[in-house]
Every structure is written in structure tokens, then in C-alpha cells.
Write a protein that holds these residues in place. Sequence first.
Motif: not given
Length: 138
Positions: A55-58, A65-69, A73
Motif C-alpha cells: 500500500t502506498t501512502v502520499r 491518498t492511499v493506493t494499492d500496490g 512499477e
Amino acid sequence: MKYLALVYYDEKLMEQKSQQEWDSLNRECIACVEGLSKDGHYITGSPLLPTSTATTVRVRDNRVTVTDGPFAETKEQLAGFYMLEAKDLNAAIVLASKIPPARYGSVEVRPARELVETGNQAGGNAAEPVEESTGEIP
């Protein structure tokens, strides 16, 4: 001095390994940690679960903002880390060359800096660059 050895490999290629191959690699990693510990070079470390669990947190403008992955890449994914104690970068490189997954991907060696209340710099105290080598493992 402390050095972080970041272990990277291509998860897709590693997923093709048999259970026996994984068990053998894990035994090698355990033996590597035991040797590094015995010699006073191992501080801490851990393998990581696959990037599918990341999970990436910004935080931008006080908004989370939280995004999966993973963050980016890439061809090789961060698979784990070793925090090492070494007298200098060359010694840290020798230690990192003995980390078993280096045979399948790469190990990035980066000096750690101490965080102090004042006087921190973005670049920290940069280590001297080392000439690229393709020599044998000592």
C-alpha cells in the motif's frame, strides 16, 4: 557505519521456483544472517511479502491518498532488506555480495544517515563513490 542493503528481484521469475528451491534459498538466507550476526555485521532485516500486498501512502496539501500496490512499477521489486554494520562502503559491498538473492536480482547498498534535530541535509554525508567491479566474490 550503518548500510542498508535492499534486495531486489523479479517476482514473476521467483514465483516459478519450486518449493524445494525456495526452501533451499531460505536456508541460505538464514545461514547468511547467522554468519553476519556472528561477525557483528547484522543489525536487523526482513524479507517482504510480494508487492501485491503493498500500500502506498502520499500526503499532499494535508490530504492523505492511499493506493494499492508499490510506488512504482519496475522490472525488479523490493523483496527485503538487511541493515548492516561495516567500516566503509567497500566492506558493505563485500557483505552484500554474500546475500543469496543477489544471484537472482540485485542488492542496492546505501549508507544510512543519523537523523539529528538540526543541521540535517537532504544528501546527508555522501559516501565516496566506488568504481564498478565485476570481480569475484571474496
